[in-house]
Design a protein around this motif. Structure first.
Motif, PDB file in Angstrom:
ATOM      1  N   UNK A 224      -3.110  56.487 -56.672  1.00 32.29           N
ATOM      2  CA  UNK A 224      -3.349  57.858 -56.961  1.00 32.29           C
ATOM      3  C   UNK A 224      -3.175  58.730 -55.640  1.00 32.29           C
ATOM      4  N   UNK A 225      -2.214  59.751 -55.691  1.00 37.40           N
ATOM      5  CA  UNK A 225      -1.986  60.422 -54.655  1.00 37.40           C
ATOM      6  C   UNK A 225      -2.991  61.488 -54.386  1.00 37.40           C
ATOM      7  N   UNK A 226      -3.591  61.745 -53.192  1.00 34.34           N
ATOM      8  CA  UNK A 226      -4.530  62.752 -52.923  1.00 34.34           C
ATOM      9  C   UNK A 226      -4.336  63.497 -51.602  1.00 34.34           C
ATOM     10  N   UNK A 227      -4.971  64.573 -51.695  1.00 38.12           N
ATOM     11  CA  UNK A 227      -5.115  65.429 -50.282  1.00 38.12           C
ATOM     12  C   UNK A 227      -6.383  65.832 -50.126  1.00 38.12           C
ATOM     13  N   UNK A 228      -7.045  66.372 -48.971  1.00 38.79           N
ATOM     14  CA  UNK A 228      -8.025  67.238 -48.728  1.00 38.79           C
ATOM     15  C   UNK A 228      -9.529  66.643 -49.392  1.00 38.79           C
TER      16      UNK A 228
END
Length: 416
Positions: A224-228
């Motif tokens: 899963x792609x995440x940021x922040x």
């Protein structure tokens, strides 16, 4: 064998059989027609009714006359005699009416089941199930099997378990979803309806569709792609997420990491969920190290996406979802909302109409199903016949995120 009644004789058997059948109809009966009578039966009928001649091989008897003859000769009535000889009377009319009521109640239950109303893409599936009729001719059996199928659908996408393990956990039997079982077929047809594909016709296609639903995913390749994201725990996953977020980078979490992350310490700051990775890239470009918590489903969410969103929701983090305005995007949104408890964000009819391009060739909307959060959205998509992909609304989304970042900064909230 001892006769159960003095009139329980072979010669009168056609009479009692016909009377029992007609009286079991549940409707008023005035006459009984007998056909193909042998001479012994005709003689027995003449004796029973006191006739001065034999009836024909086909004859119609008045039920009241038969009843009077029995009362005069044996002080009993026709119902008592026929039930003594043939057994209790039925009521086919009442049975039929009850069966119709049970069938109607079953289909009403299915059409209004929370899984179906939450994901209108299942409407075609429910219509096919209804058209195929009752399983084993029984409304009760059909409801039992459908309840199992809906229970499975509610538990999907799975977190990468093998199918036997998933079946054992959800249904109590490792073989409940074995290939080519009725239940497995029902669930796979439902998944095909959700993904707008044809039902799988081969073992390879069935495995691929199960994989899309999070069954037997590779725990390392499902990511899963995440940021922040800045969880507060001391575990290795939490530490890595904080480091990447501080550096203004995105990161992919594997299903294996989410299954065994150590202490995470998720916080309850709002997490925005997007369908397309390009939105995450644009957010990082604009906000860098100040990027708010973001998660990307990359289309239909896999096991890692769903597990992360459920972990965040369980920790109290509000989830706000945005995706494409087309048929597939609406189905994905409905699925994410139903599976994780996310709220639709900027996904209303007004948002769609405001984002429509004023000219040019618009991409087609594809097969459109209802949006549970906005009853007018599907109508608008049909009316305009124009898709609005998430990238087209990127500027609006970035401005909304900027406002959110500013508001959160002013409140002094911690990151998720």
């Amino acid at each position: 064998m001892t006769a159960r009644h003095t009139l329980d004789r072979p010669a009168l058997a056609p009479l009692w059989r016909a009377v029992h059948d007609r009286l079991s109809s549940g409707r008023p009966v005035a006459t009984i027609t007998l056909d193909g009578l042998g001479e012994d039966t005709r003689e027995a009928l003449a004796d029973l009714l006191g006739l001065d001649r034999l009836p024909g091989t086909r004859t119609t008897l008045n039920l009241d006359r038969l009843d009077r003859a029995l009362r005069e000769s044996l002080d009993t009535d026709v119902r008592t005699v026929v039930q003594t000889i043939r057994g209790p009377l039925g009521n086919r009319t009442a049975t039929r009416e009850q069966a119709n009521a049970d069938r109607s109640a079953l289909w009403q239950w299915l059409m209004t089941h929370p899984m179906v109303t939450a994901q209108p893409a299942l409407a075609d599936w429910t219509a096919t199930v209804k058209a195929n009729g009752l399983i084993g001719g029984s409304a009760a059996t059909t409801r039992t099997v459908l309840t199992q199928a809906l229970t499975v659908l509610a538990a999907l996408p799975a977190d990468g378990q093998p199918l036997p393990d998933f079946a054992a956990n959800i249904l109590g039997s490792a073989h409940a979803l074995d290939d080519n079982t009725r239940l497995s077929g029902l669930v796979l047809r439902a998944l095909a309806a959700l993904h707008d594909t044809t039902p799988p016709a081969s073992a390879a296609q069935r495995r691929a569709l199960w994989a899309q639903a999070g069954i037997a995913d590779d725990a390392l390749s499902s990511t899963v792609l995440t940021a922040g994201l800045r969880p507060g725990g001391d575990g290795p996953v939490a530490a890595c997420l904080r480091a990447y977020s501080t550096a203004g980078h995105a990161t992919h979490l594997t299903l294996a990491q989410l299954r065994n992350p150590g202490e995470l310490g998720w916080r309850n700051r709002t997490v925005h969920v997007f369908e397309n990775p390009s939105i995450i890239a644009l957010a990082l470009r604009r906000f860098g190290a100040q990027c708010p918590p973001l998660v990307c489903t990359s289309g239909w969410p896999n096991s890692a996406v769903t597990l992360l969103l459920r972990q965040l929701a369980a920790a109290g983090a509000p989830l706000r979802y945005h995706g494409d305005f087309d048929g597939e995007g609406i189905r994905i949104a409905a699925h994410v909302i139903a599976a994780t408890g996310a709220e639709p964000w900027r996904m209303s009819t007004t948002d769609y109409q405001g984002a429509l391009p004023s000219h040019g060739d618009n991409p087609p909307v594809g097969r459109v199903t209802e949006a549970p959060w906005d009853p007018d959205l599907a109508t608008a998509l049909h009316q305009h016949e124009a898709a609005v992909h998430e990238e087209h609304t990127a500027a609006t989304l970035m401005n909304a995120l900027a406002h959110h970042v500013h508001t959160v900064a002013g409140q002094g909230s911690n990151d998720a």
